[in-house]
Design an enzyme around this catalytic site. Structure first.
Site, PDB file in Angstrom:
ATOM      1  N   VAL A   1       0.812  -1.213   0.000  1.00 50.78           N
ATOM      2  CA  VAL A   1       0.000   0.000   0.000  1.00 50.78           C
ATOM      3  C   VAL A   1       0.851   1.272   0.000  1.00 50.78           C
ATOM      4  O   VAL A   1       0.306   2.372  -0.116  1.00 50.78           O
ATOM      5  CB  VAL A   1      -0.974   0.062   1.206  1.00 50.78           C
ATOM      6  CG1 VAL A   1      -1.942  -1.094   1.171  1.00 50.78           C
ATOM      7  CG2 VAL A   1      -0.229   0.116   2.532  1.00 50.78           C
ATOM      8  N   LYS A   2       2.177   1.130   0.101  1.00 49.58           N
ATOM      9  CA  LYS A   2       3.036   2.299   0.090  1.00 49.58           C
ATOM     10  C   LYS A   2       3.253   2.770  -1.352  1.00 49.58           C
ATOM     11  O   LYS A   2       2.785   2.154  -2.317  1.00 49.58           O
ATOM     12  CB  LYS A   2       4.383   1.984   0.757  1.00 49.58           C
ATOM     13  CG  LYS A   2       4.270   1.509   2.205  1.00 49.58           C
ATOM     14  CD  LYS A   2       3.551   2.497   3.080  1.00 49.58           C
ATOM     15  CE  LYS A   2       3.772   2.283   4.578  1.00 49.58           C
ATOM     16  NZ  LYS A   2       3.680   0.944   5.093  1.00 49.58           N
ATOM     17  N   THR A   3       4.009   3.871  -1.521  1.00 46.13           N
ATOM     18  CA  THR A   3       4.151   4.478  -2.847  1.00 46.13           C
ATOM     19  C   THR A   3       4.866   3.565  -3.823  1.00 46.13           C
ATOM     20  O   THR A   3       4.537   3.524  -5.005  1.00 46.13           O
ATOM     21  CB  THR A   3       4.869   5.828  -2.733  1.00 46.13           C
ATOM     22  OG1 THR A   3       4.106   6.668  -1.849  1.00 46.13           O
ATOM     23  CG2 THR A   3       4.989   6.515  -4.077  1.00 46.13           C
TER      24      THR A   3
END
Length: 415
Positions: free
Chosen positions: A203-205
């Protein structure tokens, strides 16, 4: 496009998700067809490019963001009797890392709008730690939702107190600090911090599946990070202590030899994960810009739902690569509980999450330190809700989320 008029259900929008393309798949496939699956050339390449992107002298990849934070406190030699200042609004791992090494946690309050710890809150936590008889050794500011903490102010505070700075940048790969003199300073470059921890969770960049890294400009700390990442093993001849066992009669190091001066962990990142993360890094700028565009749209749409809904608060000292769209909702005034709003949105195909339950409220910490009065963290928690934010979202998805939120709160559609 689906929707009520077409009779085709709209796709569910999670609060966050990875964006994997064919180039990412090809990069991972190439590793699977090669000779190395773990700790090979892809790991080295990823660490090298991460240094280039952040401006750091050293990058040490590891298994995940929690491992990155643990390695950071290990590298600094923290232990019993020491304390780390940690903001109450963060994921559990920031505080847990200190306890892994026996250190205490001095919880700091945060700004109720941004969720960020500032110098004033950190100073209060340092004073509270001193009254408890703890020796504060480090600040651990958290760059919440992609926005950085006030690193110029926190860096100055750390310098006055002789503290190390561990930046929890698990939300902030690609974010940029704007220095008081106008310079743009990529997060992780060490302009204000001793060590910076990153996460590459889906879910991170950028995603590595699971994965993390620590950046630093200190060569000795980097060497310690690498040792602790790999069981505490020392393979460099210059670091050997047992000379007779380590070296042959001609003075050359025995090729099989290694030493362990202190225990470490198996926190290594694989070549498979590194290949994915390295491929994703090539799109970091595009990901960050898309997230900024979506956040601008949210700000415009949600402004029409004020005062019940307020867009994510913005700080002036950074250009964030937004990780979360954490908006502020007055649930009491709306006459609806947060659980009711989340359930209603989910029924409309909108996923949400809460970031975070303040860590000092958790049973472990309450039993250890008692009830702490951190009103900024409590206010932030009471009204925060994270809405969908990920690069593959269309502009129209923001309209859809805003309309669904208005509907569940009994407000006119902002479209």
């Amino acid at each position: 496009m689906g929707g009520p008029a077409s009779g085709i259900p709209l796709p569910f929008l999670p609060y966050g998700r990875q964006d994997v393309d064919q180039a990412d798949i090809d990069a991972v496939t190439a590793v699977l067809r090669g000779d190395w699956l773990t700790q090979g050339p892809a790991v080295e390449a990823f660490e090298r490019v991460l240094c280039e992107r952040t401006g750091a002298a050293h990058a040490v990849s590891c298994a995940n963001g929690t491992a990155a934070l643990h390695l950071a406190v290990l590298a600094l030699g923290l232990g019993p009797g020491d304390a780390v200042v940690v903001p109450a609004v963060t994921f559990l791992a920031t505080a847990n890392a200190a306890r892994y090494v026996g250190a205490e946690v001095a919880f700091a309050d945060v700004d109720p709008d941004s969720g960020l710890m500032g110098p004033e809150q950190a100073e209060e936590a340092i004073a509270r730690a001193a009254r408890a008889g703890w020796r504060v050794r480090a600040l651990a500011p958290v760059h919440f939702a992609g926005q950085t903490a006030d690193m110029a102010g926190l860096g100055a505070l750390a310098a006055r107190h002789g503290l190390a700075v561990i930046e929890d940048a698990c939300h902030a790969i690609g974010s940029v600090d704007m220095a008081p003199d106008g310079r743009a300073l990529p997060v992780g470059g060490g302009a204000f911090g001793t060590l910076t921890a990153f996460s590459f969770h889906p879910v991170k960049t950028i995603a590595a599946g699971e994965g993390g890294a620590v950046t630093t400009n200190d060569a000795d700390l980097a060497a310690r990070l690498r040792r602790f990442r790999n069981h505490g093993i020392e393979r460099e001849p210059a670091g050997f202590e047992e000379q007779e066992a380590a070296f042959a009669a001609d003075g050359t190091a025995n090729p099989w030899y290694y030493e362990m001066a202190e225990p470490g962990f198996n926190y290594r990142l694989t070549d498979i994960q590194s290949a994915l993360a390295l491929s994703q890094l090539t799109r970091l700028d595009a990901f960050a810009e898309r997230r900024r565009r979506l956040m601008d749209l949210y700000a415009e749409r949600l402004a029409r739902l004020a005062p019940l809904v307020l867009p994510a608060a913005r700080v002036p000292w950074c250009r964030p690569a937004w990780h979360l769209c954490a908006v502020r909702i007055d649930f009491f005034a709306a006459g609806r509980t947060r659980a009711q709003v989340m359930a209603d949105l989910r029924a409309r195909g909108i996923g949400t999450q809460v970031h975070y339950i303040p860590v000092h409220r958790q049973p472990y910490w309450r039993k250890r330190y008692g009830a702490l009065a951190l009103p900024g963290a409590d206010v932030h928690y009471a009204r925060t809700l994270s809405l969908p934010l990920f690069p593959a979202m269309a502009d129209a998805d923001v309209d859809r989320v805003a309309a669904a939120l208005a509907g569940t709160l009994g407000l006119p559609s902002p479209a």
